[in-house]
Design an enzyme around this catalytic site. Sequence first.
Site, short mmCIF file in Angstrom:
data_model
loop_
_atom_site.label_atom_id
_atom_site.label_comp_id
_atom_site.label_asym_id
_atom_site.label_seq_id
_atom_site.Cartn_x
_atom_site.Cartn_y
_atom_site.Cartn_z
N ASN A 159 -7.74 -2.85 14.12
CA ASN A 159 -9.14 -3.12 13.74
C ASN A 159 -9.24 -4.25 12.72
O ASN A 159 -10.28 -4.47 12.13
CB ASN A 159 -9.82 -1.85 13.21
CG ASN A 159 -9.20 -1.34 11.93
OD1 ASN A 159 -8.24 -1.93 11.41
ND2 ASN A 159 -9.73 -0.25 11.40
N ASP B 209 0.85 -1.20 0.00
CA ASP B 209 0.00 0.00 0.00
C ASP B 209 0.88 1.24 0.00
O ASP B 209 2.09 1.15 0.21
CB ASP B 209 -0.97 -0.02 1.20
CG ASP B 209 -0.30 -0.34 2.53
OD1 ASP B 209 0.95 -0.28 2.61
OD2 ASP B 209 -1.01 -0.64 3.49
N HIS C 289 -7.47 -4.49 9.90
CA HIS C 289 -7.21 -4.17 8.50
C HIS C 289 -5.91 -4.81 8.01
O HIS C 289 -4.98 -5.01 8.78
CB HIS C 289 -7.24 -2.65 8.22
CG HIS C 289 -6.08 -1.86 8.71
ND1 HIS C 289 -6.20 -0.90 9.70
CD2 HIS C 289 -4.78 -1.83 8.34
CE1 HIS C 289 -5.02 -0.34 9.90
NE2 HIS C 289 -4.14 -0.89 9.10
N GLU D 181 -9.92 -1.49 4.96
CA GLU D 181 -10.62 -1.23 6.22
C GLU D 181 -11.80 -2.19 6.37
O GLU D 181 -12.25 -2.80 5.38
CB GLU D 181 -11.12 0.21 6.23
CG GLU D 181 -10.00 1.25 6.18
CD GLU D 181 -9.30 1.45 7.53
OE1 GLU D 181 -9.45 0.59 8.44
OE2 GLU D 181 -8.58 2.45 7.66
C1 GLP Z 1 -0.77 0.24 8.56
C2 GLP Z 1 -0.33 -0.27 7.18
C3 GLP Z 1 -0.37 -1.76 7.10
C4 GLP Z 1 0.26 -2.30 8.36
C5 GLP Z 1 -0.66 -2.03 9.53
C6 GLP Z 1 -0.06 -2.36 10.88
O1 GLP Z 1 -1.79 1.16 8.52
N1 GLP Z 1 -1.03 0.27 6.07
O2 GLP Z 1 0.30 -2.20 5.95
O3 GLP Z 1 0.46 -3.66 8.25
O4 GLP Z 1 -1.17 -0.72 9.51
O5 GLP Z 1 0.93 -1.44 11.26
P1 GLP Z 1 1.98 -1.74 12.38
O6 GLP Z 1 2.78 -2.90 11.93
O7 GLP Z 1 2.84 -0.50 12.49
O8 GLP Z 1 1.22 -2.02 13.63
#
Ligand code: GLP
Length: 239
Positions: A125, A59, A127, A132
């Site tokens: 959440n 992403d 995602h 989302e």
């Molecule tokens: C973000 C990213 C995801 C990531 C997730 C978890 O918003 N877009 O690709 O895997 O949230 O983030 P983190 O690993 O910092 O908890």
Amino acid sequence: VEVIEVDDEGAAAATAADVIAHARPDVLGVATGSSPAGTYGRLVERRDLAPPTVLCLLDEYVGLPPDHPRRYRREILAALGAPLGLAVVAPDVDDPDPDAAAARYDATIARLGGVDLQVLGVGRNGHIGFNEPGTPFDAPSHVVELSDATRRDNARFFGSTQEVPARAITQGIGTILRARRIVLIATGPGKADAVRAAIDGPVTPDVPVTALRGHPSVTVVADRAALGGRRPAAPREVA
Ligand code: GLP
């Protein structure tokens, strides 16, 4: 879903790096965020990957200038691409028509031969990527409006929630499910609900990570905190 329980974040990084190195992916799908950071560090330290392997972003934010340090492309280049000499493929978020750019991204991935192994984190959440809650499981790559919860979670990488872009292009859940193999990395108690849902909660678009249960080759590498203190014999198979 195969679940590998490890003690802590360091062990998660080492284990996930081993799984990736053994898979020898030509196309490695890469998430950003804190979950895979240690894993990428290991891969670099041990020089586990080399060209012609290419890195394919999961992403990317829409609306940040190309040289912004929080652009995921820049983060992945710094963490993995540049140290290992690997090319980074990303959606063209600078296209004035981001919807068209998102649609082109799936074609780009297909032209590369598809993703061999996709590294995922998970949002609190549930995602995955920026898909989302409510995203259909067959969604192609698309532009998303980020939820307030996700923007607040990601504010720690920016000065404030307001500075987190409101939109992003994400691989769709349908795109993610086409990867031949998926490795999800989760550490810390904040991920316990999402991880529990991923392993044995009801499969529902309300919790996007549960889409992974429809994929034949998913490995969850999670520390004890992310598994909510449960202690399965590791590794173990969960239907
Ligand atoms: C973000 C990213 C995801 C990531 C997730 C978890 O918003 N877009 O690709 O895997 O949230 O983030 P983190 O690993 O910092 O908890």
